[in-house]
Write an enzyme that holds these catalytic residues in place. Structure first.
Site, mmCIF file in Angstrom:
data_model
loop_
_atom_site.group_PDB
_atom_site.id
_atom_site.type_symbol
_atom_site.label_atom_id
_atom_site.label_comp_id
_atom_site.label_asym_id
_atom_site.label_seq_id
_atom_site.Cartn_x
_atom_site.Cartn_y
_atom_site.Cartn_z
ATOM 1 N N GLY A 530 5.307 -17.699 -24.388
ATOM 2 C CA GLY A 530 5.343 -18.115 -23.054
ATOM 3 C C GLY A 530 4.844 -19.614 -22.807
ATOM 4 O O GLY A 530 4.491 -20.244 -23.682
ATOM 5 N N ARG A 531 5.215 -20.179 -21.718
ATOM 6 C CA ARG A 531 5.243 -21.355 -21.461
ATOM 7 C C ARG A 531 4.814 -21.684 -20.013
ATOM 8 O O ARG A 531 5.622 -21.114 -19.057
ATOM 9 C CB ARG A 531 6.238 -22.288 -21.732
ATOM 10 N N GLY A 532 3.678 -22.198 -19.414
ATOM 11 C CA GLY A 532 3.721 -22.269 -17.922
ATOM 12 C C GLY A 532 2.929 -23.728 -17.528
ATOM 13 O O GLY A 532 2.883 -24.792 -18.441
ATOM 14 N N GLY A 535 0.052 -24.526 -19.803
ATOM 15 C CA GLY A 535 0.150 -24.983 -21.279
ATOM 16 C C GLY A 535 0.916 -23.839 -21.988
ATOM 17 O O GLY A 535 1.680 -22.778 -21.380
ATOM 18 N N ASP A 643 -0.341 -19.392 -7.684
ATOM 19 C CA ASP A 643 0.941 -19.293 -8.454
ATOM 20 C C ASP A 643 1.300 -17.719 -8.774
ATOM 21 O O ASP A 643 1.707 -17.828 -9.810
ATOM 22 C CB ASP A 643 0.826 -20.050 -9.776
#
Ligand code: NAG
Ligand code: NAG
Ligand code: NAG
Ligand code: NAG
Length: 805
Positions: A530-532, A535, A643
């Protein structure tokens, strides 16, 4: 003859060169008949051959000194900020003018203060026929030997608050904390082997004494394996190992660097390390992440609350006032008297989510609130009672604990019990109104912390199940529970070898990992899952826990202390619909968070698959609402998620949702000092509430808005993020989805949302559905996305509305 004179001169030159050059008198040895003087405390010091340690007079006050051993620092470090590892006379500082440490020819080492009449402040009471010598060894051990080399006395045998590598802790030695960071005299906290040979942290003031570590409900087995009695030692690689199998490992285990184990003045036991002199010490292990669990910090009749900024906050109970404004450990005193005569003159003030450990009159299970009140009113010395219930077992049983003394008070949102304080009725209103620093200042969705009892059922939020901490707060010694905790926290393979380690983990709540450990677990950060904003998330396999999701934060401007404070709060959050944090890593520039791994990935990844039928979608909406409601109700300042989006809702084995990434908004953006917590727009396009752009105050309602959008997305199958190129400031993307939904609703007859459910619900999604239920869901989501934030429900109201069906 000439050579004799030369060697004689050479000898004199060598002997007196330090004096001649006026540099430091770096004695390596103190021989019988000589002394170290407090007159020139910076010059007259004894050093170890490797110059890692020094011993001499350390200033503790205005012209007062203690004879101490410390880590040698470079010259620019002020003597006041030295790290003291041992003290001879911590209770009785000596005068600077004429005090000295003298090694008498008789072999006695004496600290004398000549400013008073003939005073020996401290002595080793040793005796030797031959001339003895005092050395400071490379380990930091100050050793007195006779001329045969026999040890007469060692400083390692009488530790103060610090244990150095290779210094044994035995039944005869104990670590005693300092009174405060600046006052080195003995404080209230002790680290000892108790009579059953188990290591304990004990709070011990003049009147009260209690064990606070290991947690009273996780009693360790104390056995003496050897005839010599128990012994524990820190090694230079970072293990603190006791002969009965207890082991603490520092997070940077394996490197030979400067280390120490210290019981600090706040009662916490910490392992410190640093690479070189002059550097700051890093905490590489500590017994507590939540200081409120340490007994006695706030004194009697007070409450301790965790505060991310200062660690803890003490406050007096209503109707009480602080005894000594400069020292919380003295607690607070009541401003009223309790008499035994007329019980109808007393009433109770309820303080929610509050635990007072110990001093129970008894345990009265299955008591109604009224019965518990009557009981406390009948008991003369009952100062109030705790009313709580066990989270396990069915039906739920409420328990009543009348208290005779109110100490160790902790208020924490996840504790499912309330305190009812007995007060005279005539004072009742004034206590509540004067608000003795009691009202929690949280933005408008607060829980009331202080209320006059209204006998309503106080546990409406049945869904909030925080089993672990609830029970640990209640402090019940339940074997069943201990087993339960172990399987919950460490469900992975547990065997008896790991028992002690488990204990250490349980005490800290969650774990600090080393960077190398995480690097290995993720095979060098190989598998990205995952990527957000914060980080990249990697999959990793941890020996203690199993498969984990490890998030490597890319940007963080925070110092380590702030990071730890924040992470500790997140780590303590425990709810079935919130992702569980197992630990973290903070090393140099690296900041990583370790979470449980959920097999089904994010809601986003599953939204367009057929696995999520209508039933599951409803459950996901409900579960997510529960998780968010719990966050908001916690009433801590970072609770806004900011978020909420399908990427941040993860799905567990049964597709039960768990909200991820909460707390991160603050972790990532605080940037040091800023009081303006929300100076920067947060969130993700498509899910952002209008407040972000209209300059209104940011409240929990921003999460409600985002939640509403997520639910609409689940229902309609339409993503609010269709237009990738939209760079406008106003979040027009959610508007497109909203406009479409509202249009459909208007097409149907008026406000009857149920009738238009069919038009909005995506047709390919499978499964039977209950039209009424879906109507409620749609109705709720439409309320959540109201433009006016005051029109939106709170998350708990959302839960109630959805739960009803
Ligand atoms: C240090 O604490 C002790 C015990 O409370 C007290 O008696 C003493 O005055 C304090 N010393 C200083 C310098 O504050
Ligand atoms: C701990 O100490 C015991 C003996 O006191 C020893 O047998 C054991 O190997 C030590 N363990 C570690 C990890 O150092
Ligand atoms: C608790 O009390 C109620 C009523 O007094 C009783 O019916 C119930 O059996 C009790 N429960 C337990 C577990 O003792
Ligand atoms: C809470 O709402 C009231 C009005 O509804 C407002 O006056 C007050 O400033 C708000 N408090 C906070 C902390 O936002």
């Amino acid at each position: 003859m000439v050579t004799m004179i030369i060697s004689c001169l050479l000898f004199l030159a060598i002997t007196y060169s330090p004096l001649l050059s006026a540099s430091k008198t770096n004695h390596l040895t103190l021989i019988a008949g000589s002394s170290l003087s407090a007159t020139k405390p910076d010059l007259d010091v004894l050093t170890s051959p490797n110059n890692i340690f020094s011993a001499g007079f350390h200033p503790v006050g205005e012209n007062t000194y203690c004879f101490a051993i410390w880590f040698t620092e470079p010259p620019h470090i002020r003597s006041r900020s030295r790290t003291i590892v041992w003290m001879a006379n911590r209770e009785k500082p000596v005068n600077g003018r004429s005090s000295k440490l003298t090694l008498l020819k008789t072999g006695n080492l004496v600290l004398s203060d000549a400013s008073q009449i003939s005073t020996t402040v401290w002595e080793t009471t040793t005796f030797s026929h031959s001339l003895s010598q005092l050395h400071l060894e490379e380990t930091g051990n100050m050793v007195l030997r006779n001329s045969d080399g026999d040890v007469l006395w060692r400083s390692f045998d009488s530790p103060t608050d610090t244990l150095l590598p290779e210094q044994p802790l035995t039944r005869f030695g104990k670590l005693v904390s300092s009174r405060s960071q600046t006052n080195f005299s003995s404080g209230f906290y002790k680290f000892v082997f108790d009579s059953s040979n188990a290591l304990r942290l004990i709070y011990d003031s003049f009147q009260f004494s209690s064990v606070y570590w290991p947690s009273p409900w996780l009693q360790s087995t104390g056995t003496a394996p050897s005839s010599k009695g128990p012994i524990a030692m820190l090694d230079s690689l970072g293990n603190f190992n006791s002969s009965n199998g207890f082991l603490i490992s520092s997070s940077d285990y394996g490197v030979k660097i400067q280390r120490m184990l210290r019981i600090d003045s706040d009662g916490n036991l910490r392992l410190y390390s640093r690479k070189n002199r002059g550097e700051k010490w890093a905490v590489t292990w500590q017994a507590f992440t939540d200081p409120c669990q340490i007994h006695g910090l706030c004194g009697a009749n007070s409450l301790c609350r965790y505060s991310p900024d200062s660690g803890r906050e003490c406050s007096c109970l209503p109707g009480h006032k602080i005894r000594n404004p400069t020292d919380w450990s003295n607690g607070c005193e009541p401003q009223f008297t309790l008499s035994c005569s007329k019980k109808e003159e007393y009433s109770f003030v309820k303080i929610s989510n509050t635990d007072f450990y110990g001093y129970d009159y008894g345990l009265f299970p299955n008591y109604t609130l009224q019965a518990c009140m009557d009981l406390c009113l009948d008991l003369c010395d009952c100062m109030g009672f705790q009313y709580s219930y066990r989270q396990w077992g069915d039906p739920r049983i409420f328990e009543c604990y009348p208290k005779t003394i109110l100490r160790n008070g902790i208020q924490e949102p996840k504790f499912f019990g309330d305190m009812f304080l007995k007060v005279p009725k005539i004072h009742l209103l004034s206590f509540v109104n004067s608000n003795d620093g009691f009202g929690l200042d949280c933005s408008n969705n607060t829980i009331t912390t202080l209320a006059i009892t209204t006998y309503t059922k106080s546990h409406a939020n049945v869904f909030v199940k925080s089993m672990l901490w609830f029970a640990c707060g209640v402090g019940i010694l339940e074997v069943i529970f201990v087993i339960c905790v172990r399987c919950l926290l460490f469900r992975a393979k547990q065997n008896s070898d790991e028992d002690t380690r488990t204990r250490a983990l349980a005490a800290t709540g969650f774990k600090r990992f080393s960077f190398d450990e995480l690097k290995m677990a993720t095979r060098g950060f190989a598998e990205e899952i995952g990527r957000g904003a914060g980080g990249v998330v990697y999959k990793g396999n941890l020996s203690d826990f199993g498969i984990a999701a490890i998030k490597r934060l890319s940007e963080t401007y925070q110092g380590e202390a702030e990071f730890l404070a924040e992470v500790n709060v997140i780590g303590r959050v425990n709810h079935m619909n919130l992702i569980r944090m197992w630990g973290y890593c903070s090393e140099g520039m690296h900041r990583l968070l370790v979470y449980e791994y959920l097999e089904h990935g994010s809601l986003k990844a599953n939204l367009s698959t057929k696995v999520l039928d209508w039933k599951r979608r409803y459950e996901i909406a409900l579960g997510t609402a529960r998780g968010l409601a719990y966050l908001h109700e916690e009433c801590l300042e970072w609770v806004l998620h900011c978020d909420v989006k399908p990427e941040n809702i993860l799905l567990g084995s049964d597709y039960q949702p768990k909200v991820a990434d909460f707390g991160l908004s603050k972790l990532l953006n605080r940037g040091g000092l800023g009081k303006a917590r929300f100076s920067k727009i947060r969130g993700t396009r498509g899910y952002m509430a209008p407040e972000w752009v209209t300059n209104q105050s940011i409240t929990s309602k921003v999460d409600v808005f985002s939640y509403g959008i997520v639910v609409l997305e689940m229902l309609s199958g339409r993503s609010p993020c269709v237009n990738e190129e939209d760079n406008g400031i106003v979040d027009t993307q959610s508007r497109a989805l909203l406009a479409w939904v509202r249009e459909k609703v208007n097409e149907s007859d008026g406000n009857n949302v149920e009738s238009c459910v069919g038009k909005i619900m995506e047709s390919w999604i499978e499964g039977e559905y209950d039209k009424e239920k879906m109507g409620v869901l749609l109705g709720v989501s439409l309320k959540c996305v109201e433009e006016d934030k005051d029109q939106r429900p709170t998350m708990s109201q959302v839960v109630e509305m959805l739960q009803g069906h």
